[in-house]
Scaffold this active site. Structure first.
Site: not given
Ligand code: NAP
Ligand code: GCO
Length: 265
Positions: A146, A159
């Protein structure tokens, strides 16, 4: 260099937490490059939702239910995939959670829960797949880090700590297992429009954009939120032979936000 180096034909990929969101988009990209897709989620409902979504994309994915923080469930998940599909060539540690709570209001239990899913689980998952990769003579591990692997902000202490640790776990796996032709790299998404960030984009009662939404647009040179699909190409690169000499690297896919001081208000 041959463009076939970017192909993933014959490879088995496991993307955790990939019934929707970033994991789903990455898995679709890996499938388009030829990989066989396995994914897990926490609930039967999400597993079925994921299988239907992959089917709609013409992808015959293998869906499983497993909590990535539970060592026994992870061991059974990997064993089941190895028996039903084959040894895992590519692991994408995507499953993750966030709790946006000011540190002084955050319980130690909440802090531990975020670290458990976002940092301990990638360790557990990597430990479970590396022996098979060593036996096979190659492997790719991609940890979804992230921007918070580099920066902090209010309310995301757990986080940021977890994602900062995940950056260093990525470098350590690369260091410890590079000699077995296993490459471990990270992808650091910027702000991506998924359910996880939906609260940050909620339109205001008067119909105006959420202040955080406006802030991110001003801070991002690309002047937009990322789409989950923006991460598919970088993931294919890091999962393919084209990146066999890339190891311990965090590839930021953030529209330039980490490079930019931000537009003058
Ligand atoms: P999301 O929409 O919240 O999806 C997260 C997924 O992880 C969901 O399918 C959830 O399942 C699953 N999950 C959570 N806890 C779990 C566990 N203990 N075992 C198995 N599955 C689990 O998140 P996203 O935005 O797609 O993000 C995916 C990844 O990218 C995460 O690691 C997040 O930190 C990272 N990320 C996101 C962003 C952003 O801006 N969105 C930016 C940087 C990094 P359930 O739905 O069943 O809970
Ligand atoms: C927040 C956001 C971020 C994104 C992502 C950014 O609350 O600042 O959720 O943490 O998820 O990780 O890279």
């Amino acid at each position: 260099m041959d463009m076939k180096d970017f192909r993933l034909d014959g490879k088995v990929a496991l993307v955790t937490g990939a019934s929707y969101g970033i994991g789903f988009a990455i898995a679709c990209g890996l499938a388009a490059a030829g990989a066989t897709i396995c994914f897990n989620d926490l609930t039967p409902a999400h597993k079925e939702k994921g299988l239907a979504a992959y089917k709609e994309k013409g992808i015959d994915a293998h869906g499983y239910i497993a909590d990535v923080t539970d060592e026994e469930q992870v061991a059974n998940l990997v064993k089941q995939i190895e028996e039903e599909v084959g040894t895992i060539d590519i692991l994408v540690n995507n499953a993750g959670i966030i709790k946006r709570i000011p540190m002084l209001d955050m319980s130690a239990a909440d802090f531990r829960k975020v670290v458990d899913v976002d940092l301990n689980a990638p360790f557990i998952m990597a430990k479970a797949v590396i022996p098979g990769m060593i036996k096979k003579g190659h492997g790719k591990i991609i940890n979804i880090c992230s921007m918070m692997s580099e920066l902090g902000r209010e309310t995301v202490s757990a986080y940021a700590a977890a994602k900062g640790g995940l950056k260093m776990l990525t470098k350590n796996i690369a260091s410890e297992y590079g000699e077995y032709n296993i490459q471990c790299n990270g992808i650091g998404p910027g702000y991506i429009a998924t359910p996880q960030t939906a609260p940050l984009r909620e339109p205001q009662p008067d119909g105006s954009r959420h202040p955080f939404d406006q802030f991110i647009i001003a801070k991002t040179p690309a002047a937009r939120w990322g789409e989950a699909e923006d991460l598919a190409g970088p993931a294919v690169f890091l999962a393919s032979d084209a990146s066999n000499f890339v190891n311990g690297h965090i590839l930021y896919v953030d529209g330039g936000i980490l490079a930019y001081i931000g537009k003058q208000p």
